[in-house]
Design a protein around this motif. Structure first.
Motif, PDB file in Angstrom:
ATOM      1  N   ALA A 285       0.882  -1.303  -0.103  1.00 59.75           N
ATOM      2  CA  ALA A 285      -0.191   0.096  -0.119  1.00 59.75           C
ATOM      3  C   ALA A 285       0.990   1.219  -0.079  1.00 59.75           C
ATOM      4  O   ALA A 285       0.370   2.337  -0.698  1.00 59.75           O
ATOM      5  CB  ALA A 285      -0.845  -0.145   1.130  1.00 59.75           C
ATOM      6  N   LYS A 286       1.982   1.253   0.835  1.00 61.58           N
ATOM      7  CA  LYS A 286       2.802   2.192   0.932  1.00 61.58           C
ATOM      8  C   LYS A 286       3.508   2.645  -0.592  1.00 61.58           C
ATOM      9  O   LYS A 286       3.627   3.904  -0.950  1.00 61.58           O
ATOM     10  CB  LYS A 286       4.056   2.134   1.894  1.00 61.58           C
ATOM     11  CG  LYS A 286       3.523   2.378   3.253  1.00 61.58           C
ATOM     12  CD  LYS A 286       4.335   2.329   4.270  1.00 61.58           C
ATOM     13  CE  LYS A 286       3.896   2.601   5.627  1.00 61.58           C
ATOM     14  NZ  LYS A 286       4.888   2.220   6.538  1.00 61.58           N
ATOM     15  N   ILE A 287       3.876   1.472  -1.327  1.00 62.61           N
ATOM     16  CA  ILE A 287       4.669   1.615  -2.451  1.00 62.61           C
ATOM     17  C   ILE A 287       3.680   2.299  -3.352  1.00 62.61           C
ATOM     18  O   ILE A 287       4.167   3.260  -4.104  1.00 62.61           O
ATOM     19  CB  ILE A 287       5.085   0.042  -2.819  1.00 62.61           C
ATOM     20  CG1 ILE A 287       6.184  -0.454  -1.819  1.00 62.61           C
ATOM     21  CG2 ILE A 287       5.386   0.186  -4.482  1.00 62.61           C
ATOM     22  CD1 ILE A 287       6.375  -1.891  -2.409  1.00 62.61           C
ATOM     23  N   PHE A 288       2.396   1.710  -3.704  1.00 62.48           N
ATOM     24  CA  PHE A 288       1.665   2.494  -4.669  1.00 62.48           C
ATOM     25  C   PHE A 288       1.023   3.585  -4.392  1.00 62.48           C
ATOM     26  O   PHE A 288       0.542   4.361  -5.129  1.00 62.48           O
ATOM     27  CB  PHE A 288       0.658   1.300  -5.125  1.00 62.48           C
ATOM     28  CG  PHE A 288       1.137   0.074  -5.957  1.00 62.48           C
ATOM     29  CD1 PHE A 288       1.888   0.630  -7.206  1.00 62.48           C
ATOM     30  CD2 PHE A 288       1.712  -1.155  -5.281  1.00 62.48           C
ATOM     31  CE1 PHE A 288       2.422  -0.391  -7.943  1.00 62.48           C
ATOM     32  CE2 PHE A 288       2.090  -1.965  -6.128  1.00 62.48           C
ATOM     33  CZ  PHE A 288       2.576  -1.733  -7.576  1.00 62.48           C
ATOM     34  N   ALA A 289       1.118   4.006  -2.954  1.00 62.32           N
ATOM     35  CA  ALA A 289       0.576   5.166  -2.552  1.00 62.32           C
ATOM     36  C   ALA A 289       1.392   6.520  -3.132  1.00 62.32           C
ATOM     37  O   ALA A 289       0.806   7.588  -3.418  1.00 62.32           O
ATOM     38  CB  ALA A 289       0.508   5.456  -0.986  1.00 62.32           C
ATOM     39  N   ASP A 290       2.645   6.071  -3.318  1.00 64.71           N
ATOM     40  CA  ASP A 290       3.734   6.754  -3.872  1.00 64.71           C
ATOM     41  C   ASP A 290       3.552   7.167  -5.551  1.00 64.71           C
ATOM     42  O   ASP A 290       4.256   7.736  -5.974  1.00 64.71           O
ATOM     43  CB  ASP A 290       5.074   6.507  -3.521  1.00 64.71           C
ATOM     44  CG  ASP A 290       5.197   6.790  -2.205  1.00 64.71           C
ATOM     45  OD1 ASP A 290       4.825   7.637  -1.430  1.00 64.71           O
ATOM     46  OD2 ASP A 290       6.369   6.415  -1.663  1.00 64.71           O
ATOM     47  N   ALA A 291       2.599   6.233  -5.921  1.00 62.58           N
ATOM     48  CA  ALA A 291       2.839   6.145  -7.600  1.00 62.58           C
ATOM     49  C   ALA A 291       1.751   7.321  -8.030  1.00 62.58           C
ATOM     50  O   ALA A 291       0.812   7.920  -7.515  1.00 62.58           O
ATOM     51  CB  ALA A 291       1.853   4.805  -8.086  1.00 62.58           C
TER      52      ALA A 291
END
Length: 132
Positions: free
Chosen positions: A20-26
């Motif tokens: 979730a944190k990875i793709f929150a930055d996308a």
């Protein structure tokens, strides 16, 4: 920084938080055609295409690796903002290329054709760009 790339099929609760944190930055364009990061993650888990880079038991970057009969497509590659420029994305790309090669397949980068970041990544990695 030894980053280990793995298929994510049964994520732990911490893995789900990390994803979730990875793709929150996308950027928004990277999530297309999914409604949001959660939908992308669930789709990747459902079709078993989610791969991720792990360092010290934490996921730092992830992508979808679709294994087709004529070629493999890497898409939705994203690295947490805190750990960008440290080789995580390159490691995911390198391992995807190795796996495709072992399977006798070409690897292609799937991304919106109009995105300059995607064009630049495809050029640096010497990968054909499949527009999505």
């Amino acid at each position: 920084m030894p980053v280990f790339v793995e298929a994510v099929t049964e994520p732990s609760p911490q893995d789900r938080i990390d994803l979730a944190k990875i793709f929150a930055d996308a950027p928004a364009w990277l999530l297309t055609p999914y409604a949001d990061a959660a939908a992308l993650i669930e789709a990747g888990l459902a079709n078993r295409s989610l791969i991720a880079g792990r360092f010290n038991d934490r996921l730092l970057g992830a992508a979808l690796l679709q294994r087709g009969s004529s070629n493999w497509r890497l898409s939705h590659l994203c690295v947490r903002k805190l750990t960008r420029r440290r080789g995580v994305g390159a490691r995911i790309l390198e391992e995807s290329r190795r796996l495709a090669s072992e399977a006798g397949q070409d690897l292609r980068l799937a991304a919106p054709a109009e995105q300059l970041e995607a064009q630049a990544l495809a050029a640096r990695a010497h990968l054909p760009l499949d527009p999505i």
